[in-house]
Design a protein around this motif. Structure first.
Motif, PDB file in Angstrom:
ATOM      1  N   SER A  76      44.582  39.317  46.918  1.00 31.68           N
ATOM      2  CA  SER A  76      43.721  38.154  47.071  1.00 31.68           C
ATOM      3  C   SER A  76      42.849  38.030  45.834  1.00 31.68           C
ATOM      4  O   SER A  76      42.013  38.897  45.569  1.00 31.68           O
ATOM      5  N   LEU A  77      43.055  36.966  45.070  1.00 36.83           N
ATOM      6  CA  LEU A  77      42.256  36.705  43.881  1.00 36.83           C
ATOM      7  C   LEU A  77      41.730  35.274  43.950  1.00 36.83           C
ATOM      8  O   LEU A  77      42.481  34.345  44.273  1.00 36.83           O
ATOM      9  N   TYR A  78      40.447  35.105  43.654  1.00 33.12           N
ATOM     10  CA  TYR A  78      39.864  33.768  43.617  1.00 33.12           C
ATOM     11  C   TYR A  78      40.504  32.984  42.478  1.00 33.12           C
ATOM     12  O   TYR A  78      40.478  33.418  41.320  1.00 33.12           O
ATOM     13  N   LYS A  79      41.104  31.868  42.806  1.00 30.73           N
ATOM     14  CA  LYS A  79      41.819  31.025  41.840  1.00 30.73           C
ATOM     15  C   LYS A  79      42.878  31.828  41.072  1.00 30.73           C
ATOM     16  O   LYS A  79      43.174  31.549  39.921  1.00 30.73           O
ATOM     17  N   TYR A  80      43.434  32.842  41.724  1.00 32.28           N
ATOM     18  CA  TYR A  80      44.483  33.705  41.159  1.00 32.28           C
ATOM     19  C   TYR A  80      44.014  34.475  39.920  1.00 32.28           C
ATOM     20  O   TYR A  80      44.824  34.928  39.127  1.00 32.28           O
ATOM     21  N   PHE A  82      40.130  36.068  39.725  1.00 29.62           N
ATOM     22  CA  PHE A  82      39.007  36.966  39.940  1.00 29.62           C
ATOM     23  C   PHE A  82      39.080  37.671  41.293  1.00 29.62           C
ATOM     24  O   PHE A  82      39.269  37.020  42.318  1.00 29.62           O
ATOM     25  N   PRO A  83      38.896  39.007  41.307  1.00 32.26           N
ATOM     26  CA  PRO A  83      38.812  39.723  42.581  1.00 32.26           C
ATOM     27  C   PRO A  83      37.553  39.281  43.332  1.00 32.26           C
ATOM     28  O   PRO A  83      36.452  39.392  42.806  1.00 32.26           O
ATOM     29  N   PRO A  84      37.685  38.765  44.543  1.00 33.59           N
ATOM     30  CA  PRO A  84      36.520  38.242  45.258  1.00 33.59           C
ATOM     31  C   PRO A  84      35.560  39.322  45.742  1.00 33.59           C
ATOM     32  O   PRO A  84      34.420  39.012  46.078  1.00 33.59           O
ATOM     33  N   GLU A  85      35.990  40.591  45.762  1.00 34.27           N
ATOM     34  CA  GLU A  85      35.114  41.660  46.252  1.00 34.27           C
ATOM     35  C   GLU A  85      34.024  42.037  45.262  1.00 34.27           C
ATOM     36  O   GLU A  85      33.056  42.696  45.616  1.00 34.27           O
ATOM     37  N   PRO A  89      31.481  38.312  38.387  1.00 32.54           N
ATOM     38  CA  PRO A  89      32.832  38.166  37.815  1.00 32.54           C
ATOM     39  C   PRO A  89      32.965  38.905  36.486  1.00 32.54           C
ATOM     40  O   PRO A  89      32.863  38.329  35.406  1.00 32.54           O
ATOM     41  N   GLN A 110      44.483  30.404  32.282  1.00 37.00           N
ATOM     42  CA  GLN A 110      43.673  31.367  33.035  1.00 37.00           C
ATOM     43  C   GLN A 110      42.740  32.118  32.086  1.00 37.00           C
ATOM     44  O   GLN A 110      41.565  32.327  32.400  1.00 37.00           O
TER      45      GLN A 110
END
Length: 118
Positions: A76-80, A82-85, A89, A110
């Motif tokens: 799961s990556l924000y906008k493919y 950034f790791p959201p955890e 950023p 990207q």
């Protein structure tokens, strides 16, 4: 098998197949010396090289599992990117997408976006 993997999109591939430069073959039954026998019974003689393009599994063993978790070859990556955890950023993962076309233009965009965020 057809549709069992992601398709390869290439402008040259259809022409190479039509001209016979690239041959589409079924699964390999066995190797015998420098020949290869296929499941359909056909045999290719004097084979110099066989490339097994069987795919891969990605992982990030150098990162803590809470930073980027991979499950069934998905993450799961924000906008493919950034790791959201992460609280801030400070890490961008570039090129972890499955496009139908070339990956380099997408990776470049990207990277441009990630540097703007940083």
């Amino acid at each position: 098998r057809l549709f069992s993997q992601h398709p390869t999109i290439n402008d040259e591939l259809p022409n190479r197949i039509l001209s016979g430069t690239v041959q589409v073959k079924p699964n390999i039954r066995r190797f015998q010396g420098s020949s290869v026998e296929f499941d359909d019974g056909s045999v290719a003689e004097d084979v110099d090289l066989v490339v097994f393009a069987t795919g891969y599994r990605f992982s990030f063993p150098f990162l803590a599992s809470h930073v980027v978790s991979v499950s069934e070859n998905k993450t799961s990556l924000y906008k493919y990117v950034f790791p959201p955890e992460l609280e801030h950023p400070t890490l961008a993962i570039i090129g972890l997408v499955q496009p139908l076309g070339a990956i380099m233009p997408i990776s470049e965009m990207q990277a441009r976006w990630a540097t703007r965020v940083f």
